[in-house]
Write a protein that holds these residues in place. Sequence first.
Motif, PDB file in Angstrom:
ATOM      1  N   GLY A 125     -29.575 -41.118 -10.712  1.00  0.00           N
ATOM      2  CA  GLY A 125     -28.373 -40.958  -9.908  1.00  0.00           C
ATOM      3  C   GLY A 125     -28.584 -40.233  -8.599  1.00  0.00           C
ATOM      4  O   GLY A 125     -27.611 -39.886  -7.919  1.00  0.00           O
ATOM      5  N   GLN A 126     -29.865 -39.989  -8.226  1.00  0.00           N
ATOM      6  CA  GLN A 126     -30.132 -39.340  -6.942  1.00  0.00           C
ATOM      7  C   GLN A 126     -29.709 -40.244  -5.786  1.00  0.00           C
ATOM      8  O   GLN A 126     -29.694 -41.464  -5.911  1.00  0.00           O
ATOM      9  CB  GLN A 126     -31.630 -39.024  -6.815  1.00  0.00           C
ATOM     10  N   ARG A 127     -29.366 -39.629  -4.657  1.00  0.00           N
ATOM     11  CA  ARG A 127     -29.037 -40.415  -3.476  1.00  0.00           C
ATOM     12  C   ARG A 127     -30.252 -41.225  -3.044  1.00  0.00           C
ATOM     13  O   ARG A 127     -31.384 -40.739  -3.106  1.00  0.00           O
ATOM     14  CB  ARG A 127     -28.580 -39.504  -2.336  1.00  0.00           C
ATOM     15  N   VAL A 128     -29.999 -42.455  -2.582  1.00  0.00           N
ATOM     16  CA  VAL A 128     -31.084 -43.372  -2.259  1.00  0.00           C
ATOM     17  C   VAL A 128     -32.015 -42.777  -1.216  1.00  0.00           C
ATOM     18  O   VAL A 128     -33.234 -42.745  -1.380  1.00  0.00           O
ATOM     19  CB  VAL A 128     -30.520 -44.729  -1.774  1.00  0.00           C
ATOM     20  N   PHE A 129     -31.455 -42.272  -0.090  1.00  0.00           N
ATOM     21  CA  PHE A 129     -32.316 -41.783   0.981  1.00  0.00           C
ATOM     22  C   PHE A 129     -33.120 -40.562   0.528  1.00  0.00           C
ATOM     23  O   PHE A 129     -34.270 -40.377   0.936  1.00  0.00           O
ATOM     24  CB  PHE A 129     -31.487 -41.470   2.235  1.00  0.00           C
ATOM     25  N   GLY A 130     -32.503 -39.696  -0.333  1.00  0.00           N
ATOM     26  CA  GLY A 130     -33.215 -38.519  -0.812  1.00  0.00           C
ATOM     27  C   GLY A 130     -34.398 -38.888  -1.687  1.00  0.00           C
ATOM     28  O   GLY A 130     -35.500 -38.343  -1.528  1.00  0.00           O
ATOM     29  N   ALA A 131     -34.187 -39.826  -2.616  1.00  0.00           N
ATOM     30  CA  ALA A 131     -35.266 -40.247  -3.513  1.00  0.00           C
ATOM     31  C   ALA A 131     -36.381 -40.936  -2.743  1.00  0.00           C
ATOM     32  O   ALA A 131     -37.572 -40.629  -2.921  1.00  0.00           O
ATOM     33  CB  ALA A 131     -34.706 -41.180  -4.591  1.00  0.00           C
ATOM     34  N   VAL A 132     -36.011 -41.859  -1.862  1.00  0.00           N
ATOM     35  CA  VAL A 132     -37.010 -42.622  -1.102  1.00  0.00           C
ATOM     36  C   VAL A 132     -37.791 -41.707  -0.166  1.00  0.00           C
ATOM     37  O   VAL A 132     -39.017 -41.746  -0.093  1.00  0.00           O
ATOM     38  CB  VAL A 132     -36.326 -43.752  -0.306  1.00  0.00           C
ATOM     39  N   GLY A 133     -37.074 -40.864   0.577  1.00  0.00           N
ATOM     40  CA  GLY A 133     -37.743 -39.962   1.510  1.00  0.00           C
ATOM     41  C   GLY A 133     -38.642 -38.966   0.817  1.00  0.00           C
ATOM     42  O   GLY A 133     -39.753 -38.682   1.287  1.00  0.00           O
ATOM     43  N   PHE A 134     -38.195 -38.439  -0.331  1.00  0.00           N
ATOM     44  CA  PHE A 134     -39.014 -37.473  -1.073  1.00  0.00           C
ATOM     45  C   PHE A 134     -40.322 -38.110  -1.544  1.00  0.00           C
ATOM     46  O   PHE A 134     -41.398 -37.531  -1.368  1.00  0.00           O
ATOM     47  CB  PHE A 134     -38.226 -36.935  -2.271  1.00  0.00           C
ATOM     48  N   VAL A 135     -40.227 -39.297  -2.151  1.00  0.00           N
ATOM     49  CA  VAL A 135     -41.435 -39.960  -2.657  1.00  0.00           C
ATOM     50  C   VAL A 135     -42.392 -40.284  -1.507  1.00  0.00           C
ATOM     51  O   VAL A 135     -43.607 -40.062  -1.603  1.00  0.00           O
ATOM     52  CB  VAL A 135     -41.064 -41.240  -3.437  1.00  0.00           C
TER      53      VAL A 135
END
Length: 441
Positions: A21-31
């Motif tokens: 349920g993480q925000r898309v941009f947060g998950a993508v940017g973090f990885v």
Amino acid sequence: MSYEMIALLMCTTLMVLLLTGQRVFGAVGFVGAAASLLLWGDGGSEMPFNASMVLLNWFPLLTLPLFIFMGYMLSESGIANDLYKMFHVWMGPLNGGLAIGTVVLMVAISAMNGLSVAGMAIGTSIALPEMLKRGYDKKMITGVIQAGSSLGIMVPPSIVLVLYGMIARQPVSQLWLAGVFPGLLLALLFVGYIVIRCKLNPALGPSLSFEERSSISGREKIALLRAGIVPIAIVFMVTGLFMLGVTSLVESSAVGAAAAMIAAMAKGRLSRTVLDSSLHKTLSVSCMFMWIILAALCYGAVFDGLGAVHAIEILFLEKWGLSPWGVLIMMQVSYIIMGMFLDDTAMLVIVAPLYIPLIIALGFNPIWYGVLYTVTCQIAYMTPPFGYNLFLMKAMAPKEVTLVDIYGSIVPFVTLMIIGLGLIITFPQIALYLPELYFPK
């Protein structure tokens, strides 16, 4: 650890984060950022910064907030409602006329907004109660609204195609033109289905009664027709002037935003509340998309550095022995599977760094493939168990429309979309005729 395993680990980690349920941009940017730091040390931190410079220097990105503002202004000021009232009066005498009018309304809303959620909101708040009140089959009309609203990501100015163009480094103007005929094709398939079903069983979509038809005077009909001309004129100003070569892409978005404000002002509906609401929603959605693009660029840069695209190409073509068409079909199937759990932007971010370079290497047109991706996203939106449109419809629909009704309603429309997808794959010129006409090589 091999580069192939690193790429697989990145994809797996991203999927897990998104499913929590993480925000898309947060998950993508973090990885993306974490992988670049772990692989290349302090120098890897330059990747996110370079991605931000690419984003800020991309001039067509100006179209994003302007088109979103245009759509919200037309919706918040009630101009989109006027269009449905026109369809309601002029098409109501036909069996299934209101359902047909709803599909046409969805195409118009798509051409004003570029987001499927706008069509869904207007369809469930305006069209659905009207059709239920007049005895329309609730299973059919919930399917109509879900299918019609999905056209928002296909018909220009499609925000999804803007994201695809940014991530795939393809011209947005050509992608928009490529989406015109496929979007109209799907709309025609939906209308044809409604006409045939209501011809065979008129009870599914009863026409307006004689009393209702006779209660509306000719003068009122003409007045409603004039009210419907305004949003259609705005659509022409946006897409028509662009296709005629009068305005550029960014100029078209500015014309649309200005025209929507002028129309609301001329109708006496440009209040402070309408303006505040439109600006607030525009800022919220625009920032969300810009963060997603920024994160996707960082994530894709790491994949490029790993050489993961070349590894995937060797896996598909040499180890698995798939033909180019087999690879293409497998990609579309993977979108449908992922679409059961993720939205279109998340899917695009995960697979674009792998799929798009491979598509180009296999000799397929990336503009044509952008249309295939978008149509497949539309199918995935409506596919159980977790299709995006299914739960959006449940959240917005009246209580008498159950989740079972919603799940059952999408079967014929998903079938029609698969037929449409097959036609576009078999006859690529459906998508490529306009781009090749306006941008000859």
